[in-house]
Design a protein around this motif. Sequence first.
Motif, short mmCIF file in Angstrom:
data_model
loop_
_atom_site.label_atom_id
_atom_site.label_comp_id
_atom_site.label_asym_id
_atom_site.label_seq_id
_atom_site.Cartn_x
_atom_site.Cartn_y
_atom_site.Cartn_z
N LEU A 171 0.83 -1.20 0.00
CA LEU A 171 0.00 0.00 0.00
C LEU A 171 0.86 1.26 0.00
CD1 LEU A 171 -2.83 -1.02 2.51
CD2 LEU A 171 -2.84 -1.13 0.02
N ALA A 172 1.98 1.22 0.73
CA ALA A 172 2.88 2.38 0.74
C ALA A 172 3.44 2.65 -0.65
CB ALA A 172 4.02 2.14 1.74
N ASP A 173 3.82 1.60 -1.35
CA ASP A 173 4.33 1.76 -2.71
C ASP A 173 3.26 2.32 -3.65
OD1 ASP A 173 6.77 0.80 -1.92
OD2 ASP A 173 6.41 -1.25 -2.62
N ALA A 174 1.99 2.00 -3.37
CA ALA A 174 0.89 2.49 -4.21
C ALA A 174 0.42 3.88 -3.82
CB ALA A 174 -0.29 1.51 -4.14
N GLY A 175 1.04 4.46 -2.78
CA GLY A 175 0.70 5.83 -2.40
C GLY A 175 -0.35 5.97 -1.33
N TYR A 176 -0.78 4.86 -0.70
CA TYR A 176 -1.74 4.96 0.39
C TYR A 176 -1.05 5.47 1.65
CZ TYR A 176 -5.32 2.25 -2.07
OH TYR A 176 -6.27 1.82 -2.96
N VAL A 177 -1.78 6.26 2.41
CA VAL A 177 -1.33 6.72 3.72
C VAL A 177 -2.30 6.16 4.76
CG1 VAL A 177 -0.83 8.71 5.19
CG2 VAL A 177 -0.38 8.83 2.73
N ILE A 178 -1.77 5.42 5.74
CA ILE A 178 -2.60 4.80 6.77
C ILE A 178 -2.44 5.59 8.07
CG2 ILE A 178 -3.10 2.71 8.08
CD1 ILE A 178 -1.92 1.08 5.81
N HIS A 179 -3.55 6.10 8.58
CA HIS A 179 -3.59 6.78 9.87
C HIS A 179 -4.27 5.84 10.85
CE1 HIS A 179 -2.75 10.55 7.65
NE2 HIS A 179 -3.63 10.07 6.78
N THR A 180 -3.70 5.70 12.03
CA THR A 180 -4.24 4.74 13.00
C THR A 180 -4.60 5.46 14.29
OG1 THR A 180 -1.99 4.21 13.76
CG2 THR A 180 -2.95 2.80 12.06
N LEU A 181 -5.79 5.18 14.78
CA LEU A 181 -6.26 5.73 16.05
C LEU A 181 -6.61 4.57 16.96
CD1 LEU A 181 -7.08 7.94 17.92
CD2 LEU A 181 -9.18 8.28 16.62
N ALA A 182 -5.75 4.31 17.93
CA ALA A 182 -5.97 3.21 18.87
C ALA A 182 -6.95 3.67 19.94
CB ALA A 182 -4.65 2.79 19.51
N LEU A 183 -8.05 2.95 20.10
CA LEU A 183 -9.09 3.32 21.04
C LEU A 183 -8.85 2.73 22.42
CD1 LEU A 183 -12.20 3.04 18.71
CD2 LEU A 183 -10.63 4.92 19.06
N SER A 184 -7.65 2.26 22.66
CA SER A 184 -7.28 1.72 23.97
C SER A 184 -5.77 1.55 23.97
CB SER A 184 -7.96 0.37 24.23
OG SER A 184 -7.39 -0.29 25.34
N ASP A 185 -5.15 1.73 25.15
CA ASP A 185 -3.72 1.48 25.22
C ASP A 185 -3.42 -0.01 25.34
OD1 ASP A 185 -4.68 1.18 27.74
OD2 ASP A 185 -3.05 2.22 28.75
N GLU A 186 -4.48 -0.85 25.31
CA GLU A 186 -4.30 -2.30 25.30
C GLU A 186 -4.22 -2.84 23.87
OE1 GLU A 186 -7.43 -4.01 27.56
OE2 GLU A 186 -7.00 -2.83 29.35
N ALA A 187 -4.38 -1.95 22.90
CA ALA A 187 -4.27 -2.37 21.51
C ALA A 187 -2.83 -2.72 21.17
CB ALA A 187 -4.79 -1.26 20.59
N ASP A 188 -2.64 -3.29 19.99
CA ASP A 188 -1.29 -3.60 19.51
C ASP A 188 -0.68 -2.29 19.01
OD1 ASP A 188 1.01 -4.52 18.34
OD2 ASP A 188 0.07 -6.23 17.36
N LEU A 189 -0.16 -1.48 19.94
CA LEU A 189 0.34 -0.16 19.59
C LEU A 189 1.55 -0.23 18.68
CD1 LEU A 189 -0.02 1.65 23.04
CD2 LEU A 189 -1.68 1.46 21.18
N ASP A 190 2.35 -1.28 18.83
CA ASP A 190 3.51 -1.45 17.96
C ASP A 190 3.05 -1.64 16.51
OD1 ASP A 190 6.35 -1.98 17.34
OD2 ASP A 190 5.62 -4.01 16.97
N LEU A 191 2.03 -2.46 16.31
CA LEU A 191 1.50 -2.69 14.97
C LEU A 191 0.92 -1.41 14.39
CD1 LEU A 191 0.52 -4.54 12.62
CD2 LEU A 191 -1.54 -4.93 13.98
N MET A 192 0.07 -0.73 15.17
CA MET A 192 -0.63 0.43 14.64
C MET A 192 0.31 1.60 14.37
SD MET A 192 -4.27 0.25 16.67
CE MET A 192 -5.10 1.25 15.45
N SER A 193 1.27 1.83 15.26
CA SER A 193 2.21 2.92 15.02
C SER A 193 3.12 2.62 13.83
CB SER A 193 3.05 3.18 16.27
OG SER A 193 3.85 2.06 16.60
N THR A 194 3.50 1.35 13.66
CA THR A 194 4.36 0.99 12.53
C THR A 194 3.61 1.12 11.21
OG1 THR A 194 5.58 -0.56 13.95
CG2 THR A 194 5.83 -0.82 11.58
N MET A 195 2.34 0.74 11.18
CA MET A 195 1.55 0.92 9.96
C MET A 195 1.51 2.38 9.56
SD MET A 195 -1.65 -1.63 10.84
CE MET A 195 -2.66 -0.99 9.51
#
Length: 652
Positions: A171-195
């Motif tokens: 998706l990055a190569d195709a020009g998509y920009v992914i914004h992530t909003l974690a609705l809890s600090d129990e989420a996979d923050l490493d995954l969401m911030s890296t995306m």
Amino acid sequence: MLARKVLQKLLLTLLLPALLLPAVQVFAAQPDVRLVVDISGSMKRTDPNNLRIPATNLLIDLLPADSQAGIWTFGAYVNMLVPHGQVNESWRRNARQQATKINSVALFTDIENAIERAASDVGRADAGRERHIVLLSDGLVDISEAATAEQRAAENQKSRDHLLRTLVPKLADAGYVIHTLALSDEADLDLMSTMAQRTGGLHAIAYTADDLMPLLLQIMNRFVPSEEVPLQDNRFLIDPTIDEFTVLVFHAPGASSVLHDPSGQQYTREQSVPAIRWHGNQRYTMITVNKPAAGQWYIETSEHPDNRVTVISDIRFHSGGFPPTVYRGYPEHIEAWFTEEGRIIDRREFLGLLDVKVNHHKGERVLASFGMPLADTRPRYAATISQFSELGEQSIKIEVDGKTFRRQVVHSFNVQDVVAASLQLPEDGSSPRVILRSQHPDLKPADISFSVTANGEPLTAEYRGDGEWKVDLGGLDRSQNQTITVQVQGQMKNQPLSIDLPQLILQSSGSPRASQQELAEQESSPPAFVPNLIPQAVPTPVIPLPQEESSAPVDDVAASEEKAEGGSLLGGLDLSPIESWEDPRMLWIYIALGIANILLFLVAFMMYRRFVNKRKARRDAMDQNDNALADLDDDMELDMDGLEDDDDDNRR
């Protein structure tokens, strides 16, 4: 001083409508936005008031006309809630109606499938639009229905790896920009911030549901940049060049707002004024005024740090190029400029009259404030923020003050270290571990090394490919809390690098697990950072190409839905929602269902027996009737024979 102020006002009044236009035209592409909303059952706890609905409506209301957008919801399956299409009034009406269907009923969290479905047109290039995906989720990748925890963890990890190592780079190569909003600090923050980081998007965490709409607004500022006028004590200045303004205020449910114009005239939602449009819901109000009178306006409402006034004018104030992710200790360069009808204004007589400053915020706290001078040879204001010493979500506000002419632009961003450390506690019973991930696109894994300790005892970081290291914590004494420190040494771009990452706390066995926010608040002082760099502007991060996949497995991630916490109790019964197949109460549900099925079978069997008996009785009765009729027929035949014999005797 007084003469200078009078001269400023006079020159602004004369110059604004008659600025010379250079040859360069500036165009802004309309965005293409795909909102992806988590509706898993755990959202009942993290978003109990379902603020995802008003947050979705906020995005619907603020999307510019002629942009494109679509909305997807997901749990175990992905549903296209609002078809992707051009944003107009018809699209908005349908989207608001469909948004009421957002709920918290799903048992699983298939983030990979949701992102893939939202970007199903990845193979079709659209040079005229910027494509953005906004992910709202509170959970981990959770797709597996396998029988054992180990199997579930493996299947979930496979989905997570494919998402992060294959789909996101594609998706990055195709020009998509992914914004992530974690609705809890129990989420996979490493995954969401890296995306977000790998696609040039913004990552934010809503520690409470009330943070949801303001943070979504910050994300929207990345793809729908808006020009604002400063709002102080609910008052704002409108100059003669402004054709339209929109006031956005956040408030408690049921609260009302009153708008005051410069003459003191008051306007409420109940009034019908052609030039003023009101829109909103229980959580926010938008007031749009067409051809407003110049002067100071006032909005009578509760103050909120995210209230704002956006304006539309032929003369616009811009600031671009500031990245959504910056790195602690590294400088960033920022520029701002004016345009009129899409062309850059280069009249230094006008530009030199304006005072421009930058305020650096973390929440409502101002971290730094400094002037932004006009460049010597370019019609732009420029400044370099020397370093960012704190981690987390922050913003910079560029303010222009021309006394009778005011503008501002806000950039939201996330400050990270060049290497991130996260503590993982797998629910399949395997050993806890620390995952270290390279985040800066210019950082080469071979150029750095780690010093990791747990309560002073050294540990080893094992490289696993794709810019990741694992530190196994299985051999630690779990009878006490373990404080884990990570030091990074090496170089980046031929400059020395030395970083102390924030401490991680591995709690003793049996102790309650603290959230990442709580652990961060326990630190008495911010971690030390020694960049040892020559101050210079760092270019906007380049999206890294995916590296060759490592054959080593990547860290296991907790696979099941979060269990409901703090459920209400009545008579000793836990009545909180059941959000996972592994909830202990599921055993009693299975038993109850089994008993119910047995009872239903017995009832059905009894009804069937009763039906068979009744049917048999009817058949017996019919047989008796048939026999009686047969006997009656025989008697009648005998009687007829007797009558015939009598007739024969009479004839003889």
